[in-house]
Design an enzyme around this catalytic site. Structure first.
Site, PDB file in Angstrom:
ATOM      1  N   ARG A 138      44.288  37.953 -37.414  1.00  0.00           N
ATOM      2  CA  ARG A 138      44.606  38.619 -38.756  1.00  0.00           C
ATOM      3  C   ARG A 138      45.970  38.083 -39.596  1.00  0.00           C
ATOM      4  NH1 ARG A 138      44.063  42.450 -34.525  1.00  0.00           N
ATOM      5  NH2 ARG A 138      42.696  44.197 -34.603  1.00  0.00           N
ATOM      6  N   ILE A 139      46.720  37.466 -38.719  1.00  0.00           N
ATOM      7  CA  ILE A 139      48.018  36.988 -39.588  1.00  0.00           C
ATOM      8  C   ILE A 139      47.689  35.602 -40.160  1.00  0.00           C
ATOM      9  CG2 ILE A 139      50.369  36.066 -39.259  1.00  0.00           C
ATOM     10  CD1 ILE A 139      50.771  38.320 -37.113  1.00  0.00           C
ATOM     11  N   THR A 162      49.775  32.167 -32.528  1.00  0.00           N
ATOM     12  CA  THR A 162      49.008  32.403 -31.535  1.00  0.00           C
ATOM     13  C   THR A 162      49.800  33.121 -30.516  1.00  0.00           C
ATOM     14  OG1 THR A 162      49.716  30.292 -30.079  1.00  0.00           O
ATOM     15  CG2 THR A 162      47.880  29.834 -31.683  1.00  0.00           C
ATOM     16  N   ARG A 217      55.972  32.973 -31.853  1.00  0.00           N
ATOM     17  CA  ARG A 217      56.586  33.287 -30.716  1.00  0.00           C
ATOM     18  C   ARG A 217      57.273  31.952 -30.406  1.00  0.00           C
ATOM     19  NH1 ARG A 217      56.639  37.890 -31.268  1.00  0.00           N
ATOM     20  NH2 ARG A 217      55.917  39.613 -30.130  1.00  0.00           N
ATOM     21  N   GLU A 242      66.516  33.932 -27.679  1.00  0.00           N
ATOM     22  CA  GLU A 242      67.102  34.921 -28.624  1.00  0.00           C
ATOM     23  C   GLU A 242      67.947  35.945 -28.490  1.00  0.00           C
ATOM     24  OE1 GLU A 242      63.464  36.473 -30.443  1.00  0.00           O
ATOM     25  OE2 GLU A 242      62.752  34.803 -31.080  1.00  0.00           O
ATOM     26  N   HIS A 283      64.435  36.372 -36.303  1.00  0.00           N
ATOM     27  CA  HIS A 283      63.160  37.014 -35.869  1.00  0.00           C
ATOM     28  C   HIS A 283      63.017  38.222 -36.894  1.00  0.00           C
ATOM     29  CE1 HIS A 283      60.457  37.899 -32.039  1.00  0.00           C
ATOM     30  NE2 HIS A 283      59.821  38.108 -33.252  1.00  0.00           N
ATOM     31  N   ALA A 339      58.463  40.884 -38.618  1.00  0.00           N
ATOM     32  CA  ALA A 339      58.046  42.593 -38.899  1.00  0.00           C
ATOM     33  C   ALA A 339      59.309  43.157 -39.561  1.00  0.00           C
ATOM     34  CB  ALA A 339      57.784  43.076 -37.379  1.00  0.00           C
TER      35      ALA A 339
END
Length: 528
Positions: free
Chosen positions: A156-157, A208, A237, A266, A284, A287
């Site tokens: 999707r991304i 991925t 990621r 992180e 990060h 989203a």
């Protein structure tokens, strides 16, 4: 399956849009929001909940899952589930679901922003201006027009990134081991092997999941194969790009710049990459848009509501057998599969650890996946120490050395083309069971080669036995009367080798089958 949908109390342990709570509460689900819990606090808290909803901050470890005595579901409001011990959840029979499309647009837009910022050094130029400087020559950039963007991961991304960057007249190429080349060609991405991609790209972006096969996908060896000055982006990621190799490539000039939204640790304690002048970094934020948070919160809540209502299961990452299990027409067949598995386990010795599941009839053409899981539940339940369900049945079957395979036939000799049946066979033996569904009721048609004269409804308490003939029945009925067990239904099969199978509906199970041994060749009982 009913137990998996019995979700009454849900804990939200990370910050989510208020709509998440509102949607769940509107369906009568009790919701508590407790953020910033320590691992010990979460372990203590989770004991009283059926569901847990997290973003990326909460780590759902094996210890947390073990403490969740009532836990049936972990919902990840987002895409990646690397903060959830999926294997431990599967072993415990807990569904892990994500919202695969909730943050796709936001993550794709941030990726595109990274490409643009790398090409024109926007953050560095802005910082220079804030420092009171006017360095026009220092921040010479490059056009994206005509450049090649390599996209590793075309889900999707990756697709959203490709379609957006094509508007800058970038050439988009990519690699994905799962999605067929003809599918990606439809949205303008030609696929190549990784070895072909490295030297072709001016920019490389990764989309991925973090898996053993993708960890360190860009490393010293692969950087050496790239164009000198290649620029890389990771908004997926931390760990997909080897951070040590990236720093070395930046220092040598082999990599001309990097846009990083994620890190192996992180927040990163080693600031070498963050502080590098050719690195653009964010904490990060993939989203972190109002729209994505609303969408992910809404999606995960609605997915849980649909699960509780038995309507659908969307986003399950560890329960593929359940994906098709919630259609009204599917549920009776799952129940039948479990019952037939139990019937084989209780009425036959499994000399060989291989069971063949044969589906007959057009409407069961795609049923092999969930019926295999359902049959496995029946075969293992009662014989295993753990609670077995459709989520973990495959895992425990593998550990027990039990092989359950599915095959489909459109028709069988003597069957009406529209009639559907399930046949279970213990490979290499004469043990088998054949059943169907009438309305919503599972029905037994054959057992170990013997056909019943009338279909046997599989419900309530059943007592089955094989005898040498009708002369043994008075002794059996007398034994039941002495035990205070009432006869509610009676079905008998055709004779096979002088022996007949009978299945009785009874008011309650016998305390022991030993009382029937003088009158039967073999016997079993089951409660449904």
């Amino acid at each position: 399956m009913a137990q998996l949908t019995d979700i009454r109390r849900v804990l939200i342990s990370d910050s989510l849009d208020p709509c998440t709570r509102q949607i769940l509460q509107a369906q009568g689900i009790e919701v508590q929001e407790k953020q910033n819990l320590s691992p010990q606090q979460l372990i203590a808290e989770i004991q009283d909940y059926d569901g847990l909803i997290v973003r990326s901050a909460t780590k759902v470890t094996a210890e947390v899952l073990a403490a969740g005595k009532r836990l049936k579901l972990v919902g990840r409001a987002g895409t990646g589930v690397d903060n959830v011990d999926v294997e431990a959840a599967t072993r415990k029979g807990v569904i892990v679901m994500n919202t695969p499309s909730g943050n796709s647009i936001s993550a794709a837009e941030l990726t595109c922003a990274m490409v643009l910022c790398l090409s024109r050094q926007v953050p560095q130029a802005a910082a220079s201006m804030k420092a009171g400087k006017w360095d026009r020559k220092k921040f010479m950039g490059a056009e994206l027009y005509g450049k090649t963007l390599g996209i590793l991961g075309l889900g999707r991304i990756g697709k959203e990134v490709a379609t957006r960057m094509q508007s800058f007249n970038m050439k988009t190429i990519g690699y994905d081991p799962i999605i067929p080349p003809e599918v990606t060609a439809a949205f303008g991405v030609k696929q190549f092997s990784l070895e072909e991609i490295w030297p072709m790209c001016d920019y490389i972006t990764v989309h991925t999941p973090l898996l053993p096969s993708t960890t360190g996908l860009l490393n010293d060896e692969t950087f050496a194969k790239c164009k000198r000055g290649v620029q890389v982006i990771n908004c997926a990621r931390g760990g997909i790009i080897d951070e040590g190799a990236l720093l070395r490539a930046l220092e040598s000039g082999q990599c001309g710049g990097a846009g990083l939204d994620v890190f192996t640790e992180e927040p990163p304690q080693d600031r070498a990459l963050v502080n590098h002048p050719n690195v653009i970094s964010c904490p990060h934020l993939g989203a972190s848009t109002r729209e994505a948070q609303n969408r992910c919160g809404e999606d995960i809540a609605q997915q849980i509501v649909d699960l509780v209502k038995g309507k659908a299961l969307v986003g399950a990452v560890n329960a593929p057998a359940l994906t098709s299990a919630f259609a009204p027409e599917t549920k009776p067949w799952i129940k039948l599969g479990e019952i037939l598995g139990t019937l084989i386990r209780t009425s036959a010795s499994l000399e060989t650890p291989e069971i063949a599941v044969i589906t007959l009839g057009e409407s069961l053409r795609q049923a092999g996946n969930y019926l295999t899981a359902a049959v496995t539940v029946g075969l293992l339940s009662g014989a295993a120490k753990q609670d077995i369900n459709l989520v973990n049945a495959g895992l425990y079957a593998k550990e027990a050395g039990l092989k359950v395979t599915a095959h489909h036939k459109d028709e069988a000799p003597g069957l009406c083309p529209v009639e559907c049946r399930i046949q279970l066979s213990v490979v290499g033996t004469s043990h088998s069971a054949v059943g169907t569904v009438h309305g919503c009721t599972p029905i037994l048609l054959e057992l170990h080669g013997a056909t019943f004269r009338q279909p046997v409804p599989l419900a309530a308490h059943l007592l089955g036995f094989k005898t040498a003939g009708a002369r043994d029945l008075p002794g059996i009925f007398g034994t039941l009367e002495k035990a205070g067990v009432q006869l509610e239904s009676y079905n008998t099969s055709s004779s096979i080798g002088g022996k007949e199978w009978s299945i009785l509906g009874v008011s309650s199970p016998l305390k022991s089958l030993e009382v029937l041994s003088p009158h039967t060749v073999s016997a079993f009982q089951m409660s449904i």
